[in-house]
Design a protein around this motif. Structure first.
Motif, PDB file in Angstrom:
ATOM      1  N   ILE A 183       0.836  -1.212   0.000  1.00 38.36           N
ATOM      2  CA  ILE A 183       0.000   0.000   0.000  1.00 38.36           C
ATOM      3  C   ILE A 183       0.874   1.267   0.000  1.00 38.36           C
ATOM      4  N   THR A 184       2.097   1.164   0.532  1.00 41.54           N
ATOM      5  CA  THR A 184       3.028   2.297   0.443  1.00 41.54           C
ATOM      6  C   THR A 184       3.395   2.558  -1.008  1.00 41.54           C
ATOM      7  N   LEU A 185       3.682   1.477  -1.739  1.00 42.52           N
ATOM      8  CA  LEU A 185       3.989   1.618  -3.169  1.00 42.52           C
ATOM      9  C   LEU A 185       2.805   2.218  -3.920  1.00 42.52           C
ATOM     10  N   LEU A 186       1.601   1.764  -3.578  1.00 42.73           N
ATOM     11  CA  LEU A 186       0.402   2.302  -4.230  1.00 42.73           C
ATOM     12  C   LEU A 186       0.215   3.793  -3.917  1.00 42.73           C
ATOM     13  N   SER A 187       0.546   4.177  -2.689  1.00 40.76           N
ATOM     14  CA  SER A 187       0.411   5.590  -2.322  1.00 40.76           C
ATOM     15  C   SER A 187       1.417   6.451  -3.098  1.00 40.76           C
ATOM     16  N   ILE A 188       2.614   5.908  -3.318  1.00 38.27           N
ATOM     17  CA  ILE A 188       3.612   6.627  -4.124  1.00 38.27           C
ATOM     18  C   ILE A 188       3.136   6.727  -5.575  1.00 38.27           C
ATOM     19  N   THR A 233      -1.363  14.788  -0.278  1.00 33.76           N
ATOM     20  CA  THR A 233      -2.401  14.692   0.757  1.00 33.76           C
ATOM     21  C   THR A 233      -3.322  13.500   0.497  1.00 33.76           C
ATOM     22  N   VAL A 234      -3.750  13.327  -0.754  1.00 35.17           N
ATOM     23  CA  VAL A 234      -4.607  12.186  -1.104  1.00 35.17           C
ATOM     24  C   VAL A 234      -3.864  10.873  -0.859  1.00 35.17           C
ATOM     25  N   ALA A 235      -2.583  10.827  -1.225  1.00 33.74           N
ATOM     26  CA  ALA A 235      -1.771   9.621  -0.990  1.00 33.74           C
ATOM     27  C   ALA A 235      -1.661   9.321   0.505  1.00 33.74           C
ATOM     28  N   SER A 236      -1.506  10.372   1.305  1.00 40.92           N
ATOM     29  CA  SER A 236      -1.413  10.202   2.763  1.00 40.92           C
ATOM     30  C   SER A 236      -2.713   9.625   3.329  1.00 40.92           C
ATOM     31  N   MET A 237      -3.856  10.155   2.869  1.00 38.46           N
ATOM     32  CA  MET A 237      -5.156   9.673   3.341  1.00 38.46           C
ATOM     33  C   MET A 237      -5.378   8.209   2.924  1.00 38.46           C
ATOM     34  N   PHE A 238      -5.010   7.892   1.692  1.00 39.00           N
ATOM     35  CA  PHE A 238      -5.132   6.513   1.194  1.00 39.00           C
ATOM     36  C   PHE A 238      -4.292   5.569   2.054  1.00 39.00           C
ATOM     37  N   LEU A 239      -3.065   5.946   2.302  1.00 43.17           N
ATOM     38  CA  LEU A 239      -2.165   5.108   3.101  1.00 43.17           C
ATOM     39  C   LEU A 239      -2.698   4.929   4.524  1.00 43.17           C
ATOM     40  N   ALA A 240      -3.195   6.024   5.099  1.00 47.03           N
ATOM     41  CA  ALA A 240      -3.705   5.974   6.476  1.00 47.03           C
ATOM     42  C   ALA A 240      -4.906   5.040   6.598  1.00 47.03           C
ATOM     43  N   VAL A 241      -5.850   5.184   5.684  1.00 50.83           N
ATOM     44  CA  VAL A 241      -7.073   4.364   5.733  1.00 50.83           C
ATOM     45  C   VAL A 241      -6.748   2.891   5.475  1.00 50.83           C
ATOM     46  N   MET A 242      -5.946   2.637   4.452  1.00 47.72           N
ATOM     47  CA  MET A 242      -5.644   1.269   4.061  1.00 47.72           C
ATOM     48  C   MET A 242      -4.752   0.545   5.075  1.00 47.72           C
ATOM     49  N   SER A 243      -3.993   1.297   5.853  1.00 44.43           N
ATOM     50  CA  SER A 243      -3.124   0.664   6.861  1.00 44.43           C
ATOM     51  C   SER A 243      -3.871   0.396   8.162  1.00 44.43           C
ATOM     52  N   GLY A 244      -5.121   0.880   8.247  1.00 43.70           N
ATOM     53  CA  GLY A 244      -5.933   0.583   9.416  1.00 43.70           C
ATOM     54  C   GLY A 244      -5.869   1.599  10.526  1.00 43.70           C
ATOM     55  N   LEU A 245      -5.341   2.788  10.259  1.00 47.03           N
ATOM     56  CA  LEU A 245      -5.328   3.829  11.290  1.00 47.03           C
ATOM     57  C   LEU A 245      -6.763   4.225  11.620  1.00 47.03           C
ATOM     58  N   SER A 246      -7.035   4.460  12.902  1.00 42.55           N
ATOM     59  CA  SER A 246      -8.397   4.856  13.296  1.00 42.55           C
ATOM     60  C   SER A 246      -8.719   6.220  12.696  1.00 42.55           C
ATOM     61  N   LEU A 253       3.262   7.622   7.556  1.00 40.35           N
ATOM     62  CA  LEU A 253       4.140   6.451   7.417  1.00 40.35           C
ATOM     63  C   LEU A 253       4.560   5.919   8.793  1.00 40.35           C
ATOM     64  N   ILE A 254       4.875   6.854   9.685  1.00 33.27           N
ATOM     65  CA  ILE A 254       5.323   6.453  11.028  1.00 33.27           C
ATOM     66  C   ILE A 254       4.158   5.867  11.836  1.00 33.27           C
ATOM     67  N   GLU A 255       3.029   6.586  11.876  1.00 29.58           N
ATOM     68  CA  GLU A 255       1.889   6.187  12.702  1.00 29.58           C
ATOM     69  C   GLU A 255       1.274   4.856  12.256  1.00 29.58           C
ATOM     70  N   SER A 256       1.319   4.586  10.948  1.00 24.63           N
ATOM     71  CA  SER A 256       0.690   3.373  10.424  1.00 24.63           C
ATOM     72  C   SER A 256       1.568   2.133  10.557  1.00 24.63           C
ATOM     73  N   GLY A 257       2.822   2.339  10.956  1.00 24.48           N
ATOM     74  CA  GLY A 257       3.733   1.198  11.085  1.00 24.48           C
ATOM     75  C   GLY A 257       4.478   0.863   9.806  1.00 24.48           C
ATOM     76  N   VAL A 258       4.223   1.628   8.751  1.00 30.26           N
ATOM     77  CA  VAL A 258       4.906   1.378   7.483  1.00 30.26           C
ATOM     78  C   VAL A 258       6.403   1.635   7.620  1.00 30.26           C
ATOM     79  N   GLY A 259       6.745   2.657   8.384  1.00 28.86           N
ATOM     80  CA  GLY A 259       8.162   2.978   8.588  1.00 28.86           C
ATOM     81  C   GLY A 259       8.935   1.790   9.149  1.00 28.86           C
ATOM     82  N   ASP A 260       8.331   1.125  10.148  1.00 30.29           N
ATOM     83  CA  ASP A 260       8.987  -0.054  10.739  1.00 30.29           C
ATOM     84  C   ASP A 260       9.116  -1.174   9.718  1.00 30.29           C
TER      85      ASP A 260
END
Length: 441
Positions: free
Chosen positions: A8-13, A32-45, A318-325
């Motif tokens: 999903i990170t690749l898709l956001s890029i 901004t749209v990429a950030s929202m997509f990544l946040a929603v798809m990664s399961g952030l509340s 990226l950090i909050e969703s755990g993608v960074g890790d």
């Protein structure tokens, strides 16, 4: 789960790339749209998404807004007072007609420190055209060194927006980045500038005529060479002084004062007032004109600030969703150096979007979580590696490509053979030097 997060990170890029290049969205909207997509798809509340994004935007812009504004004002005063032309004329006289490419390189390099790439072109191109008419030489021999000097400084040297953004996102030391970048920037500028120009001007002879551009110089008189150099170099000297202050045998009060004065915001503020006085009032400008020039250069900053802010928001998601890790784990498994990762990611995004600012901001956001738990990473060299990656392979989706094409009177094919090659040389040579310096510090 890690594979899913990476996917999903690749898709956001991809969203960023398609938004900028295919759908013609502004880069701020794309990020901004990429950030929202990544946040929603990664399961952030849902209640934490906006907060995370705003935190990221604020953390980057809180440090940068004043610096970008003051740097822009300084560049505008340099441009409209004629100080930039004074510096260029000095180098032409110093090097003489036979070594004009070297004169133009140093003109671009020095003038490029306080001004944006596009402004530097406007300041120096009339001089390039005048010299070309006088000497009857191929314009590439005189013009490419100028472009090389302006471009490398714009790409990796603070206080330019790209470098300042990476410094803020990585948490690097500005003084050290400035010191390293000035050392690293010159060799690639020499190779991609005078040396490449000497080789290519025999093989590419432009058929068109350059577009004449004339910088506005509303002041009644032109500042002296000494004053012009003083104003350009003042913020650099103040910042470097703050780097060395802790190591000098000075009273603590004086050392603290030098560190304060050398902080980028204060150094640029002092330099702006110096420019107002030496390049403005002393040259016949009145208060209304100086206010007008200040307004003119601050208004266009909105676009750059929005892009940089959105890049900070993307980083925080990226950090909050755990993608960074997840990216950090992947980099560890492949034993991938953060320097290489930053250079490659920035380069790929640059080629795809055509924007060095978007490439640098996005790449820094991706790499920042990777280095969070790593030890031994030189953050200052990481800034320069990311900046080097953001310069490579400029082509038809880059505004700079068309700027150079039109101003030098080139065809598209000639621009590929000159500008694109020049930018790629700057990129890879600067990155190679980063790796060399990293071995010793």
């Amino acid at each position: 789960m890690e594979v899913y997060l990476l996917l999903i990170t690749l898709l956001s890029i991809v969203i960023v790339i398609l938004g900028v290049s295919w759908w013609n969205w502004h880069a701020f909207i794309s990020l901004t749209v990429a950030s929202m997509f990544l946040a929603v798809m990664s399961g952030l509340s849902l209640d934490s998404i906006v907060h995370a994004y705003e935190t990221g935007v604020g953390s980057v812009l809180g440090h940068l807004v004043g610096i970008l504004a003051l740097g822009s004002i300084l560049g505008k005063m340099m441009s409209d007072s004629g100080a930039g032309v004074q510096v260029a004329d000095f180098f032409v006289r110093l090097f003489g007609e036979k070594k004009l490419p070297w004169a133009m390189l140093f003109s671009g390099f020095i003038i490029g420190i306080p001004v944006f790439f596009e402004v530097g072109i406007v300041i120096l191109l009339p001089l390039v055209i005048a010299i070309r008419k006088k000497t009857k030489q191929n314009i590439l021999l005189i013009g490419l060194p100028v472009i090389a000097g302006l471009s490398i400084v714009h790409g990796i040297v603070p206080p330019h927006p790209g470098a300042m953004t990476a410094i803020s996102i990585y948490g690097a030391d500005l003084g050290e980045v400035l010191l390293y970048s000035l050392i690293i920037a010159l060799p690639p500028a020499i190779i991609a500038g005078p040396l490449f120009a000497k080789w290519v001007h025999k093989r590419v002879v432009p058929v068109g005529e350059p577009k004449v551009v004339r910088p506005d110089t509303p002041s009644q008189t032109v500042p002296s060479v000494g004053v012009s150099f003083f104003v350009i170099l003042l913020p650099i000297l103040l910042i470097l002084l703050s780097v060395f202050a802790p190591y000098l045998p000075l009273p603590s009060v004086l050392a603290d004062s030098l560190i304060f004065i050398g902080s980028p915001l204060i150094a640029l503020l002092i330099s702006c007032f110096a420019a107002y006085y030496f390049l403005g009032f002393r040259q016949g400008m009145d208060k209304k004109l100086i206010k007008k020039l200040t307004d003119e250069c601050i208004l266009p900053l909105g676009s750059i600030i929005l892009i940089i802010g959105a890049g900070g928001g993307f980083k925080q998601i990226l950090i909050e969703s755990g993608v960074g890790d997840a990216i950090a784990q992947m980099a560890e498994n492949f034993s991938l150096s953060p320097l290489v990762l930053a250079f490659v990611v920035a380069g790929l995004i640059r080629v795809a979007t055509g924007s060095a600012t978007v490439a640098l901001t996005t790449a820094a956001g991706i790499v920042s979580p990777v280095i969070a738990n790593m030890s031994g990473v030189n953050l200052e060299l990481l800034v320069i590696a990311t900046g080097a990656g953001s310069l490579m392979l400029s082509h038809v989706n880059d505004a700079g490509f068309w700027l150079v094409k039109e101003y030098l009177g080139l065809t598209v094919k000639e621009t590929f053979k000159t500008w694109t090659v020049l930018e790629t040389l700057l990129s890879f040579i600067a990155f190679g030097l980063v790796l060399v310096v990293d071995m010793f510090i």
